[in-house]
Design a protein around this motif. Structure first.
Motif, mmCIF file in Angstrom:
data_model
loop_
_atom_site.group_PDB
_atom_site.id
_atom_site.type_symbol
_atom_site.label_atom_id
_atom_site.label_comp_id
_atom_site.label_asym_id
_atom_site.label_seq_id
_atom_site.Cartn_x
_atom_site.Cartn_y
_atom_site.Cartn_z
ATOM 1 N N MET A 34 0.861 -1.166 0.000
ATOM 2 C CA MET A 34 0.000 0.000 0.000
ATOM 3 C C MET A 34 0.905 1.226 0.000
ATOM 4 S SD MET A 34 -2.982 -1.227 2.679
ATOM 5 C CE MET A 34 -4.336 -0.349 1.870
ATOM 6 N N ARG A 35 0.471 2.276 -0.682
ATOM 7 C CA ARG A 35 1.347 3.412 -0.918
ATOM 8 C C ARG A 35 0.591 4.732 -0.850
ATOM 9 N NH1 ARG A 35 1.501 -0.158 -5.068
ATOM 10 N NH2 ARG A 35 3.338 -1.531 -5.223
ATOM 11 N N TRP A 36 1.347 5.767 -0.616
ATOM 12 C CA TRP A 36 0.858 7.127 -0.751
ATOM 13 C C TRP A 36 1.704 7.866 -1.778
ATOM 14 C CZ3 TRP A 36 -3.563 9.015 1.143
ATOM 15 C CH2 TRP A 36 -4.150 8.348 2.222
ATOM 16 N N TYR A 37 1.033 8.526 -2.702
ATOM 17 C CA TYR A 37 1.651 9.404 -3.674
ATOM 18 C C TYR A 37 1.109 10.806 -3.473
ATOM 19 C CZ TYR A 37 3.284 5.412 -6.490
ATOM 20 O OH TYR A 37 3.911 4.269 -6.952
ATOM 21 N N ARG A 38 1.790 11.772 -4.057
ATOM 22 C CA ARG A 38 1.258 13.121 -4.074
ATOM 23 C C ARG A 38 1.583 13.783 -5.402
ATOM 24 N NH1 ARG A 38 5.066 15.939 0.599
ATOM 25 N NH2 ARG A 38 7.023 16.024 -0.613
ATOM 26 N N ARG A 45 4.034 13.247 -10.377
ATOM 27 C CA ARG A 45 3.551 12.495 -9.234
ATOM 28 C C ARG A 45 4.723 11.829 -8.516
ATOM 29 N NH1 ARG A 45 -1.372 8.588 -10.353
ATOM 30 N NH2 ARG A 45 -2.258 10.650 -10.817
ATOM 31 N N GLU A 46 4.719 11.932 -7.208
ATOM 32 C CA GLU A 46 5.825 11.481 -6.385
ATOM 33 C C GLU A 46 5.366 10.405 -5.424
ATOM 34 O OE1 GLU A 46 8.972 13.468 -3.156
ATOM 35 O OE2 GLU A 46 7.013 14.376 -3.503
ATOM 36 N N LEU A 47 6.141 9.351 -5.326
ATOM 37 C CA LEU A 47 5.892 8.351 -4.297
ATOM 38 C C LEU A 47 6.355 8.908 -2.963
ATOM 39 C CD1 LEU A 47 5.107 5.483 -3.371
ATOM 40 C CD2 LEU A 47 7.449 4.782 -3.910
ATOM 41 N N VAL A 48 5.442 9.005 -2.026
ATOM 42 C CA VAL A 48 5.731 9.563 -0.715
ATOM 43 C C VAL A 48 6.177 8.480 0.251
ATOM 44 C CG1 VAL A 48 4.773 10.810 1.264
ATOM 45 C CG2 VAL A 48 4.122 11.459 -1.075
ATOM 46 N N ALA A 49 5.429 7.399 0.304
ATOM 47 C CA ALA A 49 5.715 6.332 1.247
ATOM 48 C C ALA A 49 5.053 5.056 0.783
ATOM 49 C CB ALA A 49 5.227 6.694 2.654
ATOM 50 N N ALA A 50 5.624 3.942 1.163
ATOM 51 C CA ALA A 50 5.076 2.643 0.823
ATOM 52 C C ALA A 50 5.247 1.707 2.002
ATOM 53 C CB ALA A 50 5.758 2.069 -0.416
ATOM 54 N N ILE A 51 4.349 0.755 2.094
ATOM 55 C CA ILE A 51 4.412 -0.225 3.168
ATOM 56 C C ILE A 51 3.977 -1.573 2.630
ATOM 57 C CG2 ILE A 51 2.084 0.394 3.976
ATOM 58 C CD1 ILE A 51 3.125 -0.216 6.852
ATOM 59 N N ASN A 58 9.188 2.344 3.268
ATOM 60 C CA ASN A 58 10.176 3.227 2.689
ATOM 61 C C ASN A 58 9.526 4.573 2.423
ATOM 62 O OD1 ASN A 58 9.438 3.323 -0.383
ATOM 63 N ND2 ASN A 58 9.499 1.129 0.106
ATOM 64 N N TYR A 59 10.363 5.609 2.370
ATOM 65 C CA TYR A 59 9.880 6.973 2.277
ATOM 66 C C TYR A 59 10.691 7.767 1.276
ATOM 67 C CZ TYR A 59 7.667 5.903 6.759
ATOM 68 O OH TYR A 59 6.922 5.334 7.759
ATOM 69 N N ALA A 60 10.042 8.744 0.689
ATOM 70 C CA ALA A 60 10.765 9.724 -0.095
ATOM 71 C C ALA A 60 11.689 10.510 0.824
ATOM 72 C CB ALA A 60 9.801 10.670 -0.799
ATOM 73 N N ASP A 61 12.840 10.894 0.302
ATOM 74 C CA ASP A 61 13.790 11.642 1.118
ATOM 75 C C ASP A 61 13.172 12.919 1.681
ATOM 76 O OD1 ASP A 61 16.747 10.875 -0.897
ATOM 77 O OD2 ASP A 61 15.775 9.767 0.720
ATOM 78 N N ARG A 66 9.529 12.903 9.101
ATOM 79 C CA ARG A 66 8.334 13.705 9.351
ATOM 80 C C ARG A 66 7.042 12.920 9.138
ATOM 81 N NH1 ARG A 66 7.180 17.787 6.181
ATOM 82 N NH2 ARG A 66 8.301 16.994 4.345
ATOM 83 N N PHE A 67 7.048 12.029 8.166
ATOM 84 C CA PHE A 67 5.851 11.251 7.842
ATOM 85 C C PHE A 67 6.029 9.807 8.283
ATOM 86 C CE2 PHE A 67 4.298 13.826 3.890
ATOM 87 C CZ PHE A 67 4.360 14.989 4.626
ATOM 88 N N THR A 68 4.932 9.186 8.651
ATOM 89 C CA THR A 68 4.935 7.776 9.015
ATOM 90 C C THR A 68 3.771 7.079 8.339
ATOM 91 O OG1 THR A 68 5.906 8.256 11.195
ATOM 92 C CG2 THR A 68 4.879 6.099 10.885
ATOM 93 N N ILE A 69 4.072 6.038 7.593
ATOM 94 C CA ILE A 69 3.035 5.234 6.974
ATOM 95 C C ILE A 69 2.781 4.007 7.842
ATOM 96 C CG2 ILE A 69 4.648 3.943 5.508
ATOM 97 C CD1 ILE A 69 2.462 3.946 3.326
ATOM 98 N N SER A 70 1.536 3.619 7.945
ATOM 99 C CA SER A 70 1.169 2.435 8.701
ATOM 100 C C SER A 70 -0.066 1.820 8.064
ATOM 101 C CB SER A 70 0.913 2.777 10.177
ATOM 102 O OG SER A 70 -0.150 3.695 10.315
#
Length: 121
Positions: A34-38, A45-51, A58-61, A66-70
């Motif tokens: 599962m992922r978040w893009y923005r 479009r940028e991949l922000v975080a994935a789990i 993993n996270y974008a630099d 600052r961000f936490t995916i769960s």
């Protein structure tokens, strides 16, 4: 049919926090990543975080620290806790997930409709 529905976006001042949620529903046998893009107008479009299903992340630099995916597998929901928000975090945030609708079928990727996050300075 699989739906991904985001919520939690809004307007926040720089330094503030928001928590985004995205719930998957429909014909789902299993969910892998599962992922978040923005995406902001004029920007790619940028991949922000994935789990992954087992919780590896993993996270974008630009958002590390600052961000936490769960995720909550029982609820088929992925979250993005966003702290110390900056104006450059302003974007439409989209979730997606790799979903297997039935056993022995390939995963397919589904996207949410997006939720607006606006960070004011």
């Amino acid at each position: 049919q699989v739906q991904m529905v985001e919520s939690g976006g809004g307007l926040v001042q720089a330094g503030g926090s928001l928590r985004l949620s995205c719930a998957a529903s429909g014909n789902i046998f299993s969910i892998n990543a599962m992922r978040w893009y923005r995406e902001d107008p004029g920007k790619q479009r940028e991949l922000v975080a994935a789990i992954t299903r087992d919780g590896s992340t993993n996270y974008a630099d630009s958002v590390k620290g600052r961000f936490t995916i769960s995720r909550d597998n029982a609820k088929k929901t992925v979250y993005l806790q966003m702290n110390s928000l900056k104006p450059e975090d302003t974007a439409v945030y989209y979730c997606n997930s790799d979903v297997r609708p039935v056993p022995d079928m390939s995963y397919a990727t589904y996207w949410g409709q997006g939720t607006q996050v606006t960070v004011s300075s």
